[in-house]
Every structure is written in structure tokens, then in C-alpha cells.
Design an enzyme around this catalytic site. Sequence first.
Site, PDB file in Angstrom:
ATOM      1  CD  GLU A   1      -2.056  -1.415   3.094  1.00  0.00           C
ATOM      2  OE1 GLU A   1      -2.435  -0.454   4.169  1.00  0.00           O
ATOM      3  OE2 GLU A   1      -3.287  -2.107   2.925  1.00  0.00           O
TER       4      GLU A   1
ATOM      5  CB  CYS B   1      -3.880  34.784  11.829  1.00  0.00           C
ATOM      6  SG  CYS B   1      -4.052  36.222   9.965  1.00  0.00           S
ATOM      7  CD  GLU B   2      -3.205  29.016  14.053  1.00  0.00           C
ATOM      8  OE1 GLU B   2      -2.348  29.735  14.863  1.00  0.00           O
ATOM      9  OE2 GLU B   2      -4.275  29.133  13.549  1.00  0.00           O
TER      10      GLU B   2
ATOM     11  CE1 TYR C   1      -0.524  10.452   3.534  1.00  0.00           C
ATOM     12  CE2 TYR C   1       1.927   9.943   2.635  1.00  0.00           C
ATOM     13  CZ  TYR C   1       0.723  10.070   3.338  1.00  0.00           C
ATOM     14  OH  TYR C   1       0.774   8.551   2.991  1.00  0.00           O
TER      15      TYR C   1
HETATM   16  C1  PLP Z   1      -0.960   5.902   5.101  1.00  0.00           C
HETATM   17  C2  PLP Z   1      -1.035   4.763   5.019  1.00  0.00           C
HETATM   18  C3  PLP Z   1      -0.202   3.924   3.550  1.00  0.00           C
HETATM   19  C4  PLP Z   1       0.434   4.312   3.274  1.00  0.00           C
HETATM   20  O1  PLP Z   1       1.535   5.024   3.827  1.00  0.00           O
HETATM   21  P1  PLP Z   1       2.844   5.824   2.581  1.00  0.00           P
HETATM   22  O2  PLP Z   1       3.864   6.428   4.430  1.00  0.00           O
HETATM   23  O3  PLP Z   1       2.268   6.520   1.640  1.00  0.00           O
HETATM   24  O4  PLP Z   1       3.135   4.901   1.346  1.00  0.00           O
HETATM   25  C5  PLP Z   1      -0.176   2.595   3.564  1.00  0.00           C
HETATM   26  N1  PLP Z   1      -1.530   1.747   4.366  1.00  0.00           N
HETATM   27  C6  PLP Z   1      -2.186   2.178   5.810  1.00  0.00           C
HETATM   28  C7  PLP Z   1      -3.041   1.233   5.835  1.00  0.00           C
HETATM   29  C8  PLP Z   1      -2.168   3.915   5.859  1.00  0.00           C
HETATM   30  O5  PLP Z   1      -2.941   3.864   6.706  1.00  0.00           O
END
Ligand code: PLP
Length: 404
Positions: A268, A338-339, A367
Site C-alpha cells: 500500500e 495567522c498562525e 500529503y
Molecule cells: C497511510 C497509509 C499507507 C501509506 O503510507 P505511505 O507512507 O504513504 O506509503 C498505507 N497503508 C495504510 C494502512 C496507511 O494508513
Amino acid sequence: MRYINNNYFIENVSLQRLAKKFSTPFYCYSYEKIKKNIQNFNSKFGKFSPLVCFAIKSNTNLNLIREIKNLGLGADVVSKGELMLAIKAGISPKKIVFSGVGKTESELLYAINKKILLINSESESEINIIEKIAKKKNSTVDIGIRLNPNTDAKTLKQISTGKKDNKFGVDEKTFIKLVSRLKKSKFLKVKCLSVHIGSQITNHKPYEKMLAAVDKIIDKLKFKFEYVDLGGGMGISYGKKQNKLNYNKYSNAIEKFKKKHASKIIFEPGRSIIGDTALLVSKIIYLKDNNSKVFVILDAAMNDMMRPALYGAEHQILPVKKNKLKSKKNYEFVGPICESTDKFLSSKNFQKLKEGDLVFLCDVGAYGSSLSSNYNLRPKSPEILINKSKIKVLKKRQRLENII
Ligand SMILES: *Cc1c(COP(=O)(O)O)cnc(C)c1O
């Protein structure tokens, strides 16, 4: 992405030209770089024939996800909204996994109706709700269970997720109890063990420890998982000083694991696919010398790019046009919000700047836009994709009329 005659280009297009066309601030992505990152990922892990599910939360731009889908990736989603987006982008539900600690009953019902590959569950209560829905529909639902392997990812503590004091996953004891109970369930099939220990991981050792924890629990359970989902987290290099993840060592550790366990591997990745593919281009509104510091007040702010304010993350800043002036300056790059945390970077020995100059933040693909907001009632910035000489608008600048 590089300077040509002191002007910064993304593929064949200069940032100067883009700034004229779209005004600032704006996000700009390189298609070539996205393609290369996916090819690189496949070259390191392809031998396992994994299912690679792009972590949608790292970038939620629909048109960009379409490109990523066309390059062969599935999706890892963490909300109904992201699931809807992934499906709208054309990603097959059979390539979608759903993670997250707090999926509501209506989100779960939606996912079950869409027949996605796996719901990766993170608690006993959630599993009970999934079972209840499946029973009501008189069908079987495939799930994964997320293990909290109690492994320190050695990354920023704010983006660490695999230690026992983090909210994610279930501990070993609960994991074993759940799998044993669900063996007898008529409505749930445990198909996957999932883990994800954190983000921006630049050392392979935490991954080795994670795999050892997974190996150990599978041995204990003597249970065959059709899938083992190793999550994402592969770090990128935000500055010259930063370590790089040794993909070969991580891949070798997986290879060793695969020799013992025949499960199909799922990844992922988010940041490692999209992080270094984009820039945030911004104009200097004012320079302000308060005697101890010179503030460079940009037209981009923490609402555009939240990571520095949120985690103290550092993104390199570079000038769009290099000048040849000998004198160098120390600058503090800030936004107009304004932070006091609306600050991007303190930079030493930067080229001398003047009001109206263009600069850009590096490595903002992950992100970045997905964490952007309308704070201070600022419209979200446009997102542009460059493919060789082609300029494609992925998303237009928000109009104030539409957000007020
Ligand atoms: C955020 C997240 C990712 C991705 O993470 P990266 O650091 O962007 O590769 C994969 N799996 C889960 C469950 C996440 O919460």
C-alpha cells in the site's frame, strides 16, 4: 525536473511559464516521474507478483488517480469518500482494500455492497459489525485483520503506527483469538493478515522486524492466509542529508518470508509513488527584515502545504530562476496565515531574493494537496500535470464564491 540555463523546468515546461499561465500558488506534477516511480517499485518487488494498492490518502486528486490506475495500481482507501473516488477513477473493486480504525457501519455497508477485495479490520467491535451486516445480507465477506506488530518504524513519532501504544491494529493475543473464532464463522472469511508500521521509513531494519513478527504469529496460528498485506511506508529523500531506504534489503527479507509462506503479497505505497513527483510554486509577496531575521512572506501557506506545520517536516525550497548575485542571505520562508506555525523553512545562504520572485517547495506530491484546507478562507490551489510538453489541469483553483 532540473534547471536549464538557470530556469527550473518540469519536463519540457518552465515553471516561469506556468506561473504566468496559472498565477501562484499552484501544484505541478511530472507524469514521467510518476511513471518512473511505479516502474522502480515494480522492478524491486515485481518478482513477488504483488497487488500494489496506491494509498489514496497521500493524494486524492481524481484525475491523478486515473493516471495511476492506468499505470496498473489498485487502491488502499481509508474512508467512504476515498472508496468512492477510487471507484470513480475506474479502479476495479477487486483491487481495493479498505483500512482504518474507525470505519462506520454505513461505510462498511457501502464497501460490502461494492464487493471490494478486502476490508482490513482493526478491532473486534468492527469485526462484529461486519459480521452483523454479512449475516443480514446472508453473504460472506472477505476480511483482513491488521496486526499491531509492536515494531518501532524509526520515523517521526507523529507518523509511526506500529507500536503497541499506537491506536492501529490489534495486538498478537487479540489477533490469535479473532482468527481462531472466525474460523467457524459462516459470514466472515479471514483472508489476510495486514500490517503497516508507519510512514517515511528510511531504514530496512524495522521492516525486517515487522516481517519477523508476522512470521512468528503465522507459525503460532498454523493458519493459511491467502494474502499478507505489508502496507506502505517506504520513505523518500526530502533533503540531501536524508537516508534512503535500501529496497534490495527489504525485498530480500520478503523473499525469505515468501519461501516459508505462500501468501500473495499486497503493498500500500503512497509517498514512495507520488511524493517526489510534484512542486508547489509560490510568489514572494513581501520581504520583511525585523533585524534578527528576514522573513520571506510567500503566497503559499500552511493551508496549501500542511506538513511543516503538522509534523515539523522540512521541504527544500529553491528559486525558480537562479541569479548570479554573489551575496547570500539567511531567510525564513513563511506563509500569510495567522498562525506562528505557518512557516515552511529556515534557509541559510540562499540567493538574494526580491519581492515578486518565484520559489518552489520540493517533494510535495504526497500529503500535500490531500492535506490542504480552506483555513483563513483561502481557496485551494490548482494542480497541474506536465507530460513532456503537454500541460493538463488536474484541478482548477477554487473560486471564493464557491467556498463562502
Ligand atoms: C497511510 C497509509 C499507507 C501509506 O503510507 P505511505 O507512507 O504513504 O506509503 C498505507 N497503508 C495504510 C494502512 C496507511 O494508513
